[in-house]
Each structure stands twice: as C-alpha cells, then as structure tokens.
Design an enzyme around this catalytic site. Structure first.
Site, PDB file in Angstrom:
ATOM      1  CD  GLU A 195      -8.204  -6.988   8.014  1.00 60.04           C
ATOM      2  OE1 GLU A 195      -8.447  -7.171   6.855  1.00 60.04           O
ATOM      3  OE2 GLU A 195      -8.214  -6.191   8.691  1.00 60.04           O
ATOM      4  CG  HIS A 229      -1.156  -6.290   5.441  1.00 67.19           C
ATOM      5  ND1 HIS A 229      -1.233  -5.323   6.468  1.00 67.19           N
ATOM      6  CD2 HIS A 229      -1.991  -5.877   4.648  1.00 67.19           C
ATOM      7  CE1 HIS A 229      -2.431  -4.678   6.328  1.00 67.19           C
ATOM      8  NE2 HIS A 229      -2.973  -5.049   5.347  1.00 67.19           N
ATOM      9  CD  GLN A 265      -2.722  -1.049   2.256  1.00 70.93           C
ATOM     10  OE1 GLN A 265      -2.728  -1.856   3.280  1.00 70.93           O
ATOM     11  NE2 GLN A 265      -4.186  -0.240   2.115  1.00 70.93           N
ATOM     12  CD  GLU A 299      -5.418  -2.712   9.544  1.00 75.00           C
ATOM     13  OE1 GLU A 299      -6.469  -2.547   8.952  1.00 75.00           O
ATOM     14  OE2 GLU A 299      -4.399  -3.589   9.228  1.00 75.00           O
TER      15      GLU A 299
HETATM   16  C1  BG6 Z   1      -7.900  -3.441   6.716  1.00 76.90           C
HETATM   17  C2  BG6 Z   1      -6.694  -3.870   5.947  1.00 76.90           C
HETATM   18  O1  BG6 Z   1      -9.002  -4.661   6.398  1.00 76.90           O
HETATM   19  O2  BG6 Z   1      -8.785  -2.416   6.139  1.00 76.90           O
HETATM   20  C3  BG6 Z   1      -6.036  -2.500   5.266  1.00 76.90           C
HETATM   21  O3  BG6 Z   1      -5.822  -4.569   6.916  1.00 76.90           O
HETATM   22  C4  BG6 Z   1      -6.735  -1.674   4.614  1.00 76.90           C
HETATM   23  O4  BG6 Z   1      -4.707  -3.080   4.676  1.00 76.90           O
HETATM   24  C5  BG6 Z   1      -7.984  -1.240   5.505  1.00 76.90           C
HETATM   25  O5  BG6 Z   1      -6.044  -0.659   4.035  1.00 76.90           O
HETATM   26  C6  BG6 Z   1      -8.946  -0.621   4.681  1.00 76.90           C
HETATM   27  O6  BG6 Z   1      -9.680  -1.287   3.773  1.00 76.90           O
HETATM   28  P1  BG6 Z   1     -10.090  -1.023   2.271  1.00 76.90           P
HETATM   29  O7  BG6 Z   1     -10.442  -2.400   1.548  1.00 76.90           O
HETATM   30  O8  BG6 Z   1     -11.016   0.055   2.382  1.00 76.90           O
HETATM   31  O9  BG6 Z   1      -8.943  -0.609   1.702  1.00 76.90           O
END
Ligand code: BG6
Length: 482
Positions: free
Chosen positions: A178, A133, A30, A391
C-alpha cells in the site's frame, strides 16, 4: 437484488476454479512484539508509539502485541487448522538491518524468519513475504525516509539480503504494501507514522521514490534471481471503490479522479501500457500548483527512462480492498484548503452511505458490489492482469461470535466469483487478518482476526472465531454454499 449494478445470484453452491489459492495475512509490527529484542533496531512505529502524548487512539504499542516473535509455532498451528494455502507476513527491516543499512546484518533477525519459513514449509503452508509493510528503520527516517531519493538504493540493498537468505524457499514476494497509505497517510497527512503532514508535497515525492524503489527491486529479482529461484514478485495497492454519488457528469468525474488519485497514481505507472502518472493526477496537480503560484507542478516528473523502468514491473496486481465510498464534486469547497493539499488536488468529496452495514472501523462498510466493480475496472483499465487479493477483511469490537465478519467474507467472495465469471483473472484471496493485532492508529480498539487473541492473558491465547470455522469450510470444499 440490484445494487450499484451488481446482481446477487440465486445459485446455491458456487465453486472456486482449480488452482485458486486461499490465504491469510499479517504484518510484522502488528503481530511480532519483540520490539527491542535480540539486536533489532528501532522503526518509525516504535518511535511513534513511544511518543508522549501517544498518537494512538488507546495509547497502546506493538511492543508485545500478539508476540508472534515467540509464538510463531502456535501461529503456524492456526494456519494448518484453517487449511490455508499460503500465509502472507512481512519482514521487519530493522530486525534484519538495525540501522536500515546493509552493512550490519542482525543474525537473530534472520534466524527468526528462517525458523518461521521452515515451520510453515514443514506444515505445507506457502510463505508469501511482504518486504515492506510500513515499519521503516528510524535511522532512515532521520535521513528523510521515503522522501529521500537514496531510499531506492537502501531498499534494493535490503531486498537483496532477503532474496539471498530466504529466496531458496520463498517463491512469492511482495515488494511494498500500500504505497498510497505510506505516502499520503504518513507524509501528506498525520494519519500514520512518520506523521509528517507536509500536505500536497511530500506524498508526491514519496510516490515517485516508492515506485522507483519497487521497480528496482522487481528488476533485481527478475534479472538476478528469477532463473534460479523461480518465484513471483509484485506490489500491492490499497484500492477503494469510488462510486459517483449521482448521475451528473461532475460526480462521475469526481469518482474517476478519486480512483486515479487513490490507486491509479501507482497502478497506472506500473500496469498501463503508457506508464507514468495518470492524466487526471497530472492535470489536477499542475492546475492547482499554477493557481498557488508554484513555479511548476508539485507532482515530480518522471523521465522516459524512469517511466520505462517502472512500467511492467509487477508479475501480479496485488489488491487490498475493503470498502466503497460515494463520491461527488462540490465546487463550493474549492480553495478551502489554506495550504496545498492532496484532497484539494483530487477535488472529490467522499462520504459513507448510512444504509450500508458499518464495521467497528469508522472507514469500513460492507459493499460487495463495489468490490465487484473494482475488479472489473482493473480488468478494463490494465488489460486483465493476474490479480491477487492480498487483503480483505472486517473489524469488530471483539468476541467469538462474529456474524458481521462472516457476512462480509461471504458477500465479498460472492462478488469475487461474479468477477471471475466476467473473465477477471483473480488467482488468490487473502483474509486480513489471521489473528487480532495492533491496528496502527487505532491500537487494539478494533479486531480483524479470524482468531481472537486474548491480550489480557499472559499466554496471549488464540481462539478461533466463528468466521474461522466458516473460512476453513470454504477452503476445504473450495465452494461457497449460499
Ligand atoms: C490495511 C493495512 O490497509 O488495512 C493493514 O495493510 C491494516 O496493515 C488494515 O491492518 C486495517 O487498517 P486499520 O487502519 O484499521 O488498522
């Protein structure tokens, strides 16, 4: 006010306990960029984002992203400015092992993470390393990825290299970020790479392999490294709170089933005394499989030895939690899925409540009492394990004035303090994310950063949002001023 049984207190200043840790997180694909530089191999996300037509909302890639591969020193300056205790980042498997296998190590990849770790330590920031990840080496995906049981050994060999090369300085490890998103979204649907969409089957094969891979790496660390390196290692699960949409027993059961499918599927084997997949998951899948004339359940069985290997294989329960969904059972939907499906197996319908504040991401709403209930439920179900919030965060369309994010952080931290008052053993909190980044399926259309990244500037300029100033003050004072 009362909402969902959660009562917001009126107290003005509330303090975090001594030793409570604050951090911020990112993930390699990312933010790093440098996608094909210095000997790095290709990952499934490199391949996905270069596919035509693109599966990503804005057609973007992580080729450059925030370019942390080159700008990591600037990132460490931000960490220092914020005053965070730790920074959670992930290692790109294919930057270390271009083909995924341990026989060929890419020295520039090791150099990058060594430099990052050393820069952090020089600035008193504790490194918290996520081993995986989501950016699986493409070469391993060609061999089936997480559906191939051999991945247990591939993952172990890769993790061993990280312990050998970084473990003298890294004391906080997360094996996998996750597993549900990896297995369900990547293999059981087409929401994330590798977009396999083998519904109702591949996600369960993946689930078992990922649990075994995690457990093998946990035991490797526990038996061969812990004595010398003296660190902590665990797993992180994405945990949404599922609230019954009504008081009927059907809706209550639907909410229990949704929780057990969403995170109990991984938490129960690791954190419960019994081990193995949860009863609700086993029963539902077995029942549907029989109806669909499968010779046996589509959920793979675990042997007694596998149950024992997985049970207890985490020093902490890592929770990534963002939101809550209302959940109900709708018998008229039964059998509407033409092929075996995880959603059909779960037999729960999840919806948003339009009265809850909505983020830029369609799936994300601000529901702090759901976060509180989740923490209490984890305490109740798994004998109050040490919890790290690994997170939690809020997305906007952009801009430096991010009131929505400030409200979210404050209300979720209030819920966390309430959970601490209830005896929940929460030890750390991690904001997602330190900086704006490539948000998987949605590319750059949603921003989670405490720091804005100007993706249109050649320097990829980082600027603190209003929320960064607030988070900084919370960390400095170790207090929430309500
Ligand atoms: C989490 C992930 O599920 O959500 C992250 O571990 C991710 O990597 C974050 O950036 C936000 O999710 P999304 O799907 O909106 O990018």
């Amino acid at each position: 006010y009362l909402n969902g049984g959660w009562c917001k207190r009126t107290q003005q200043i509330r303090s975090f306990p001594d030793g409570f840790l604050f951090g911020a997180a990112t993930a390699a694909y990312q933010i790093e960029g440098g996608w094909y530089e210095d000997g790095k191999g290709l990952s499934i996300w490199d391949i996905a984002t270069h596919t035509v037509p693109s599966p990503i909302k804005d057609g973007s890639t992580g080729d450059v992203s925030a370019d942390s591969y080159h700008l990591y020193k600037r990132d460490v300056e931000l960490m220092k400015e914020l005053g965070i205790d730790f920074y959670r980042f992930s290692v790109s498997w294919s930057r270390i092992l271009p083909n995924g296998f341990a026989d060929k190590i890419n020295q520039p990849g090791l150099d990058y993470y060594n430099n990052l770790i050393n820069e952090m330590l020089d600035n008193n920031i504790t490194p918290f390393v996520t081993i995986y990840h989501w950016d699986l080496p493409y070469n391993l995906q060609k061999l089936g990825g997480w559906t191939n049981p051999l991945i247990v050994e591939w993952f172990r060999d890769y993790a061993k290299i990280l312990f050998d090369r970084f473990g003298d300085r890294v004391k906080l490890w997360m094996t996998i970020n996750e597993p549900k998103q990896i297995c369900y979204e990547g293999y059981g649907s087409d929401l994330k790479a590798p977009f396999l969409n083998a519904t109702g089957i591949a996600e369960y094969i993946c689930a078992k392999n990922i649990l075994l891979a995690h457990a093998k790496v946990y035991h490797l660390y526990d038996e061969s490294y812990r004595k010398v390196q003296n660190g902590t290692i665990g797993i992180s699960l994405s945990c949404t709170w599922y609230e019954p949409a009504s008081d009927t027993s059907d809706d209550h059961q639907a909410a229990v089933d949704a929780r057990q499918f969403d995170w109990g599927q991984y938490a129960h084997p690791i954190f419960s005394n019994a081990g193995d997949f949860p009863a609700e998951v086993k029963q539902n899948i077995a029942l549907k499989s029989a109806e669909q004339s499968f010779p046996k359940s589509r959920l793979p069985e675990m042997s007694a030895a596998e149950v024992a290997l997985i049970r207890g294989s985490s020093d902490f329960f890592g929770i990534n939690s963002y939101t809550t969904k209302l959940t109900y059972r709708d018998a008229s939907l039964e059998g509407m899925y033409p092929v075996p499906s995880y959603m059909d197996d779960m037999a729960a319908v999840m919806i948003k409540d339009p009265s809850w504040t909505q983020a830029q991401s369609t799936w994300l709403q601000e529901v702090p009492w759901g976060f509180y209930k989740l923490l209490v439920e984890v305490r109740n179900l798994y004998d109050n394990p040490p919890v790290y919030i690994t997170e939690n965060g809020w997305s906007t369309a952009g801009g430096l004035l991010d009131e929505g994010r400030i409200s979210y952080y404050r209300s979720y931290l209030t819920a966390l303090l309430d959970a601490l008052d209830e005896g929940c053993d929460v030890k750390a909190y991690t904001a997602w994310s330190l900086i704006d980044n490539f948000e998987w399926k949605n590319g750059y259309t949603e921003k989670f950063g405490l720091y804005e990244v100007d993706f249109s500037s050649p320097e990829l300029t980082r600027r603190p949002r209003e929320s960064a100033h607030i988070y900084k003050e919370i960390i400095r004072s170790r207090q929430l001023n309500l």
